[in-house]
Design a protein around this motif. Structure first.
Motif, PDB file in Angstrom:
ATOM      1  N   GLY A  25       0.800  -1.207   0.000  1.00 53.59           N
ATOM      2  CA  GLY A  25       0.000   0.000   0.000  1.00 53.59           C
ATOM      3  C   GLY A  25       0.838   1.264   0.000  1.00 53.59           C
ATOM      4  N   LEU A  26       0.160   2.390  -0.146  1.00 53.35           N
ATOM      5  CA  LEU A  26       0.774   3.715  -0.109  1.00 53.35           C
ATOM      6  C   LEU A  26       0.138   4.523   1.007  1.00 53.35           C
ATOM      7  CD1 LEU A  26       0.722   4.662  -3.928  1.00 53.35           C
ATOM      8  CD2 LEU A  26       2.552   3.517  -2.668  1.00 53.35           C
ATOM      9  N   PHE A  27       0.910   5.391   1.622  1.00 55.08           N
ATOM     10  CA  PHE A  27       0.356   6.310   2.612  1.00 55.08           C
ATOM     11  C   PHE A  27       1.321   7.472   2.804  1.00 55.08           C
ATOM     12  CE2 PHE A  27       2.762   3.039   4.792  1.00 55.08           C
ATOM     13  CZ  PHE A  27       3.487   3.713   5.768  1.00 55.08           C
ATOM     14  N   VAL A  28       0.795   8.588   3.274  1.00 54.40           N
ATOM     15  CA  VAL A  28       1.613   9.770   3.573  1.00 54.40           C
ATOM     16  C   VAL A  28       2.003   9.716   5.039  1.00 54.40           C
ATOM     17  CG1 VAL A  28       1.693  12.286   3.623  1.00 54.40           C
ATOM     18  CG2 VAL A  28       0.474  11.111   1.773  1.00 54.40           C
ATOM     19  N   THR A  29       3.271   9.973   5.315  1.00 52.89           N
ATOM     20  CA  THR A  29       3.777   9.879   6.677  1.00 52.89           C
ATOM     21  C   THR A  29       4.666  11.065   7.004  1.00 52.89           C
ATOM     22  OG1 THR A  29       4.997   8.446   8.230  1.00 52.89           O
ATOM     23  CG2 THR A  29       5.822   8.555   5.981  1.00 52.89           C
ATOM     24  N   ALA A  30       4.865  11.312   8.294  1.00 56.15           N
ATOM     25  CA  ALA A  30       5.743  12.397   8.731  1.00 56.15           C
ATOM     26  C   ALA A  30       7.201  11.992   8.603  1.00 56.15           C
ATOM     27  CB  ALA A  30       5.436  12.760  10.180  1.00 56.15           C
ATOM     28  N   LEU A  31       8.055  12.962   8.333  1.00 57.49           N
ATOM     29  CA  LEU A  31       9.496  12.766   8.387  1.00 57.49           C
ATOM     30  C   LEU A  31       9.994  13.299   9.724  1.00 57.49           C
ATOM     31  CD1 LEU A  31      10.514  13.908   4.787  1.00 57.49           C
ATOM     32  CD2 LEU A  31      10.592  11.580   5.696  1.00 57.49           C
ATOM     33  N   VAL A  32      10.843  12.511  10.389  1.00 61.79           N
ATOM     34  CA  VAL A  32      11.358  12.891  11.706  1.00 61.79           C
ATOM     35  C   VAL A  32      12.885  12.853  11.674  1.00 61.79           C
ATOM     36  CG1 VAL A  32       9.305  12.006  12.878  1.00 61.79           C
ATOM     37  CG2 VAL A  32      11.269  10.498  12.546  1.00 61.79           C
ATOM     38  N   PRO A  33      13.553  13.577  12.589  1.00 63.86           N
ATOM     39  CA  PRO A  33      15.023  13.556  12.615  1.00 63.86           C
ATOM     40  C   PRO A  33      15.554  12.162  12.937  1.00 63.86           C
ATOM     41  CG  PRO A  33      14.159  15.422  13.873  1.00 63.86           C
ATOM     42  CD  PRO A  33      12.990  14.537  13.565  1.00 63.86           C
ATOM     43  N   THR A  34      16.665  11.793  12.322  1.00 63.11           N
ATOM     44  CA  THR A  34      17.302  10.517  12.634  1.00 63.11           C
ATOM     45  C   THR A  34      17.919  10.576  14.029  1.00 63.11           C
ATOM     46  OG1 THR A  34      19.334  11.274  11.540  1.00 63.11           O
ATOM     47  CG2 THR A  34      17.797   9.955  10.238  1.00 63.11           C
ATOM     48  N   ASP A  35      17.988   9.430  14.703  1.00 62.84           N
ATOM     49  CA  ASP A  35      18.487   9.437  16.076  1.00 62.84           C
ATOM     50  C   ASP A  35      19.992   9.669  16.161  1.00 62.84           C
ATOM     51  OD1 ASP A  35      19.368   7.037  15.086  1.00 62.84           O
ATOM     52  OD2 ASP A  35      18.336   5.784  16.560  1.00 62.84           O
ATOM     53  N   ASP A  36      20.724   9.430  15.052  1.00 62.57           N
ATOM     54  CA  ASP A  36      22.177   9.626  15.082  1.00 62.57           C
ATOM     55  C   ASP A  36      22.625  10.860  14.309  1.00 62.57           C
ATOM     56  OD1 ASP A  36      21.737   8.816  12.496  1.00 62.57           O
ATOM     57  OD2 ASP A  36      22.948   6.994  12.604  1.00 62.57           O
ATOM     58  N   GLY A  37      21.674  11.614  13.774  1.00 67.27           N
ATOM     59  CA  GLY A  37      22.017  12.820  13.020  1.00 67.27           C
ATOM     60  C   GLY A  37      22.505  12.566  11.615  1.00 67.27           C
ATOM     61  N   GLY A  38      22.573  11.286  11.222  1.00 71.97           N
ATOM     62  CA  GLY A  38      23.031  10.950   9.883  1.00 71.97           C
ATOM     63  C   GLY A  38      21.872  10.911   8.904  1.00 71.97           C
ATOM     64  N   PRO A  39      22.167  10.595   7.640  1.00 70.25           N
ATOM     65  CA  PRO A  39      21.108  10.516   6.633  1.00 70.25           C
ATOM     66  C   PRO A  39      20.061   9.477   6.996  1.00 70.25           C
ATOM     67  CG  PRO A  39      23.282  10.493   5.612  1.00 70.25           C
ATOM     68  CD  PRO A  39      23.503  10.325   7.077  1.00 70.25           C
ATOM     69  N   GLY A  40      18.837   9.713   6.560  1.00 62.92           N
ATOM     70  CA  GLY A  40      17.765   8.771   6.860  1.00 62.92           C
ATOM     71  C   GLY A  40      17.957   7.439   6.184  1.00 62.92           C
ATOM     72  N   GLU A  92      19.749  10.241  -3.177  1.00 61.92           N
ATOM     73  CA  GLU A  92      20.615  11.054  -4.034  1.00 61.92           C
ATOM     74  C   GLU A  92      21.091  12.302  -3.299  1.00 61.92           C
ATOM     75  OE1 GLU A  92      21.435   9.694  -7.115  1.00 61.92           O
ATOM     76  OE2 GLU A  92      20.369   8.115  -6.027  1.00 61.92           O
ATOM     77  N   SER A  93      20.217  12.882  -2.474  1.00 58.43           N
ATOM     78  CA  SER A  93      20.566  14.058  -1.669  1.00 58.43           C
ATOM     79  C   SER A  93      20.206  13.754  -0.223  1.00 58.43           C
ATOM     80  CB  SER A  93      19.798  15.298  -2.167  1.00 58.43           C
ATOM     81  OG  SER A  93      20.113  15.570  -3.521  1.00 58.43           O
ATOM     82  N   PRO A  94      21.071  13.020   0.479  1.00 57.79           N
ATOM     83  CA  PRO A  94      20.731  12.541   1.830  1.00 57.79           C
ATOM     84  C   PRO A  94      20.422  13.681   2.794  1.00 57.79           C
ATOM     85  CG  PRO A  94      22.702  11.452   0.986  1.00 57.79           C
ATOM     86  CD  PRO A  94      22.410  12.588   0.061  1.00 57.79           C
ATOM     87  N   LEU A  95      19.354  13.499   3.578  1.00 54.95           N
ATOM     88  CA  LEU A  95      18.960  14.440   4.609  1.00 54.95           C
ATOM     89  C   LEU A  95      18.867  13.701   5.939  1.00 54.95           C
ATOM     90  CD1 LEU A  95      16.043  16.288   2.749  1.00 54.95           C
ATOM     91  CD2 LEU A  95      18.369  17.154   3.141  1.00 54.95           C
ATOM     92  N   PRO A  96      19.055  14.409   7.063  1.00 52.06           N
ATOM     93  CA  PRO A  96      18.983  13.760   8.384  1.00 52.06           C
ATOM     94  C   PRO A  96      17.542  13.539   8.836  1.00 52.06           C
ATOM     95  CG  PRO A  96      19.453  16.079   8.680  1.00 52.06           C
ATOM     96  CD  PRO A  96      19.444  15.835   7.184  1.00 52.06           C
ATOM     97  N   LEU A  97      16.714  13.026   7.924  1.00 45.87           N
ATOM     98  CA  LEU A  97      15.299  12.800   8.190  1.00 45.87           C
ATOM     99  C   LEU A  97      14.944  11.379   7.778  1.00 45.87           C
ATOM    100  CD1 LEU A  97      13.846  16.097   6.659  1.00 45.87           C
ATOM    101  CD2 LEU A  97      14.201  15.616   9.093  1.00 45.87           C
ATOM    102  N   ILE A  98      14.002  10.795   8.494  1.00 44.00           N
ATOM    103  CA  ILE A  98      13.573   9.444   8.190  1.00 44.00           C
ATOM    104  C   ILE A  98      12.060   9.347   8.333  1.00 44.00           C
ATOM    105  CG2 ILE A  98      13.903   8.648  10.585  1.00 44.00           C
ATOM    106  CD1 ILE A  98      14.887   5.971   9.378  1.00 44.00           C
ATOM    107  N   ALA A  99      11.443   8.526   7.494  1.00 43.89           N
ATOM    108  CA  ALA A  99      10.005   8.299   7.622  1.00 43.89           C
ATOM    109  C   ALA A  99       9.715   7.700   8.993  1.00 43.89           C
ATOM    110  CB  ALA A  99       9.528   7.366   6.522  1.00 43.89           C
ATOM    111  N   ALA A 100       8.686   8.202   9.649  1.00 46.08           N
ATOM    112  CA  ALA A 100       8.403   7.795  11.034  1.00 46.08           C
ATOM    113  C   ALA A 100       8.275   6.286  11.175  1.00 46.08           C
ATOM    114  CB  ALA A 100       7.125   8.485  11.512  1.00 46.08           C
ATOM    115  N   GLU A 101       7.672   5.621  10.183  1.00 44.32           N
ATOM    116  CA  GLU A 101       7.472   4.171  10.265  1.00 44.32           C
ATOM    117  C   GLU A 101       8.759   3.388  10.136  1.00 44.32           C
ATOM    118  OE1 GLU A 101       3.583   5.865   9.786  1.00 44.32           O
ATOM    119  OE2 GLU A 101       5.487   6.231   8.775  1.00 44.32           O
TER     120      GLU A 101
END
Length: 321
Positions: A136-151, A155-164
């Motif tokens: 399935g598909l669903f929209v989810t929040a992005l939250v900060p990673t616990d180690d500050g690294g890329p999620g 291609e353009s890594p950000l320190p965010l990860i899908a909550a699930e």
């Protein structure tokens, strides 16, 4: 279930087709395929229409597309606001994400269609097809990673990860993966080695097939107690897992089912190169090359199976399942 290489093949394909494109319209043909979006079809469509896909990210077997507002990509991405939501794709048993031109007839099991802003030479639609409706598909929040690294891998890594996906560890293909952290946690598990490899909180993305293949390459038995593993042995099994997944990735994944295809509908063929998984009763290739007679055996394991060579992967006397 598709394993990490299959999902990474999909990620790489999607990046080429959808990154930077705006979702102009959304068709939900089967509400069951967005059942994980608790607020329903109206909210799902409202979150997606007009949003731009900024990237495609994967950690383990989790895949998501961060979304930004508006159709225009910023001239300077470094100063742009970070995305706070993402479109999460759960492939389940039979989910496919396929890029198609608008004149291609709908697939029999088409569930959701995303119409994308035009781009020369690129298909106009991203379709979610799912025969068995476990994905399935669903929209989810992005939250900060616990180690500050890329999620995850992007291609353009950000320190965010899908909550699930925030609860799972990094996978062996993640550049931010820490072997030291993995080894410390592994030694504390006091369980069997394969059970530990399948623990997504320890290392993500290693499924049953690749666990068997990695252990065969590393010459280690699945029941080896983790608290007895020396550092070089743990490194060997992690290197083997990484190697076998990279080999599978180069082949397009492990396709035992015609449902597992990339965004262009092509299947992978790494299953022809498996050395342990599914080869019970067949000669061990490593032993045969050394002139030793041995056959791969299959054992019941966690409602699944484990495949090993009894000669080059001897069972430990104090093994744990």
């Amino acid at each position: 279930m598709p394993e990490l290489p299959e999902v990474e093949v999909v990620r790489r394909g999607l990046v080429n087709w959808v990154r930077g494109r705006t979702i102009s319209a959304v068709d939900v043909l089967d509400p069951r395929s967005i059942r994980r979006h608790a607020l329903g079809a109206g909210d799902f469509i409202g979150n997606l229409q007009g949003a731009t896909v900024s990237d495609v990210v994967r950690r383990g077997k989790f895949l998501w597309m961060p979304l930004t507002d508006g159709p225009a990509a910023p001239e300077n991405p470094e100063t742009a606001a970070l995305p706070d939501v993402a479109l999460m794709a759960h492939l389940g048993m039979s989910g496919q994400l396929l890029m198609q031109d608008q004149d291609v007839p709908d697939e029999k099991h088409l569930k959701v269609r995303l119409r994308l802003s035009p781009r020369d030479g690129m298909p106009a639609q991203l379709r979610f097809v799912d025969q068995r409706i476990f994905g399935g598909l669903f929209v989810t929040a992005l939250v900060p990673t616990d180690d500050g690294g890329p999620g995850g891998l992007a291609e353009s890594p950000l320190p965010l990860i899908a909550a699930e996906a925030a609860h799972i560890a990094r996978d062996p293909l993640d550049p931010a993966f820490s072997f030291d952290l993995f080894y410390q946690r592994l030694r504390k598990r006091k369980t069997g080695l394969k059970r530990a490899l399948l623990d997504q909180g320890l290392v993500s993305g290693i499924g049953n097939i690749y666990a068997d293949e990695a252990l065969w390459r590393a010459r280690l038995h699945f029941a080896r107690p983790t608290d007895t593993l020396r550092r070089n042995e743990a490194q060997r099994v992690l290197d083997s897992a990484r190697e076998v997944m990279l080999d599978a990735l180069a082949a397009g994944g492990t396709s035992f089912d015609s449902l597992y295809v990339n965004v262009n509908g092509a299947s992978g063929y790494f299953d022809r190169s498996l050395n342990a998984y599914g080869r019970q009763g067949e000669p061990c290739r490593r032993c045969a090359a050394a002139g030793i007679s041995s056959t791969i055996r299959r054992d019941q394991f966690m409602n699944r199976s484990s495949h090993t060579c009894p000669v080059c992967q001897p069972r430990p006397r104090n093994g744990r399942w």
